[in-house]
Motif scaffolding. Sequence first.
Motif, short mmCIF file in Angstrom:
data_model
loop_
_atom_site.label_atom_id
_atom_site.label_comp_id
_atom_site.label_asym_id
_atom_site.label_seq_id
_atom_site.Cartn_x
_atom_site.Cartn_y
_atom_site.Cartn_z
N ALA A 1 12.41 3.56 -6.01
CA ALA A 1 13.33 3.84 -4.73
C ALA A 1 12.94 3.54 -3.43
O ALA A 1 13.67 2.85 -2.67
CB ALA A 1 13.47 5.34 -4.68
N MET A 2 11.61 3.40 -3.19
CA MET A 2 10.96 2.96 -1.84
C MET A 2 11.34 1.53 -1.84
O MET A 2 11.64 1.05 -0.67
CB MET A 2 9.69 3.50 -1.75
N ALA A 3 11.18 0.81 -2.83
CA ALA A 3 11.06 -0.67 -2.88
C ALA A 3 12.32 -1.21 -2.57
O ALA A 3 12.48 -2.15 -2.24
CB ALA A 3 10.41 -1.09 -4.19
N THR A 4 13.28 -0.48 -3.34
CA THR A 4 14.83 -0.90 -3.19
C THR A 4 15.58 -0.51 -2.09
O THR A 4 16.60 -0.91 -1.82
CB THR A 4 15.37 -0.73 -4.46
N ILE B 1 8.20 -3.31 13.26
CA ILE B 1 8.16 -2.04 13.71
C ILE B 1 7.29 -1.51 12.97
O ILE B 1 7.15 -1.49 11.77
CB ILE B 1 9.59 -1.41 13.32
N PRO B 2 6.43 -0.41 13.55
CA PRO B 2 5.38 0.31 12.90
C PRO B 2 5.74 1.52 11.94
O PRO B 2 4.83 2.20 11.49
CB PRO B 2 4.38 0.97 14.00
N ASP B 3 6.76 1.51 11.78
CA ASP B 3 7.36 2.68 10.68
C ASP B 3 6.73 2.49 9.43
O ASP B 3 6.73 3.71 8.71
CB ASP B 3 8.89 2.83 10.74
N ILE B 4 6.92 1.44 8.80
CA ILE B 4 5.88 1.38 7.41
C ILE B 4 4.63 1.67 7.52
O ILE B 4 4.18 2.82 6.69
CB ILE B 4 5.74 -0.11 6.95
N LEU B 5 3.89 1.60 8.66
CA LEU B 5 2.45 2.21 8.67
C LEU B 5 2.47 3.49 8.69
O LEU B 5 1.72 4.43 8.27
CB LEU B 5 1.73 1.26 9.66
N ILE B 6 3.53 3.90 9.69
CA ILE B 6 3.56 5.65 9.99
C ILE B 6 3.77 6.21 8.52
O ILE B 6 3.33 7.11 8.18
CB ILE B 6 4.88 5.86 10.67
N ALA B 7 4.72 5.74 7.64
CA ALA B 7 5.08 6.35 6.61
C ALA B 7 3.84 6.14 5.60
O ALA B 7 3.60 7.24 4.76
CB ALA B 7 6.41 5.56 5.85
N ALA C 1 0.82 -1.11 -0.21
CA ALA C 1 -0.16 0.12 -0.02
C ALA C 1 0.85 1.42 -0.11
O ALA C 1 0.58 2.22 -0.76
CB ALA C 1 -0.83 0.15 1.19
N LEU C 2 1.80 1.15 0.70
CA LEU C 2 2.81 2.40 0.75
C LEU C 2 3.48 2.68 -0.49
O LEU C 2 3.63 3.68 -1.12
CB LEU C 2 3.83 2.17 1.72
N LEU C 3 3.66 1.54 -1.41
CA LEU C 3 4.67 1.83 -2.80
C LEU C 3 3.34 2.31 -3.58
O LEU C 3 3.66 3.24 -4.48
CB LEU C 3 4.84 0.27 -3.10
N LEU C 4 2.19 1.88 -3.64
CA LEU C 4 1.22 2.49 -4.55
C LEU C 4 0.90 3.92 -3.70
O LEU C 4 0.68 5.09 -4.83
CB LEU C 4 -0.30 1.61 -4.18
N ALA C 5 0.92 4.28 -2.88
CA ALA C 5 0.60 5.74 -2.22
C ALA C 5 1.80 6.46 -2.80
O ALA C 5 1.44 7.79 -3.30
CB ALA C 5 0.57 5.67 -0.80
#
Length: 153
Positions: free
Chosen positions: A80-83, A95-101, A52-56
């Motif tokens: 860039a985010m995926a790699t 760690i919840p930082d993925i959801l924070i992002a 979802a973060l990659l799509l956002a």
Amino acid sequence: MLQRHDFVTPTIDGIRFFDKPPLMYWMAAGSMRIFGIHDWAARLPLALGVLALLLAVYALGNRLYTAGNSDRAGLYAALAMATSIGPYLYTRFYIPDILIALWMTLSVHLFLIALEWIEEGRSALLPMLTFGAVMALDVLTKGMIGVVFPVGS
């Protein structure tokens, strides 16, 4: 949570644990309830959060840099985010930082949509209500950082 059937009060070894907000625990417990108690089932919500973060990031990159009607900016931002090493580490250690992002990216995107709608003369109520819901999810993920960062920026 699954053993006690109590999804309000997180416990560790029978002791109440209120140090962290509950969204991560709810997601892991819900996934394990659906798929069974497995390590991969606990990490599945974060893996879906990375997608979802990659799509956002892709959508926000396309919104911010639309020169020439190309989706290259969004594609490069998502690549860039995926790699990068962050999504791998944050999903490995839960760690919840993925959801924070994810919530921060969505809040910026929704704010820009609201500004665009105001410039067009449309009501910005729907994107701002969604912005509030995303901030609420951010508070449930990490605490008051979910209000301070989107409103402060």
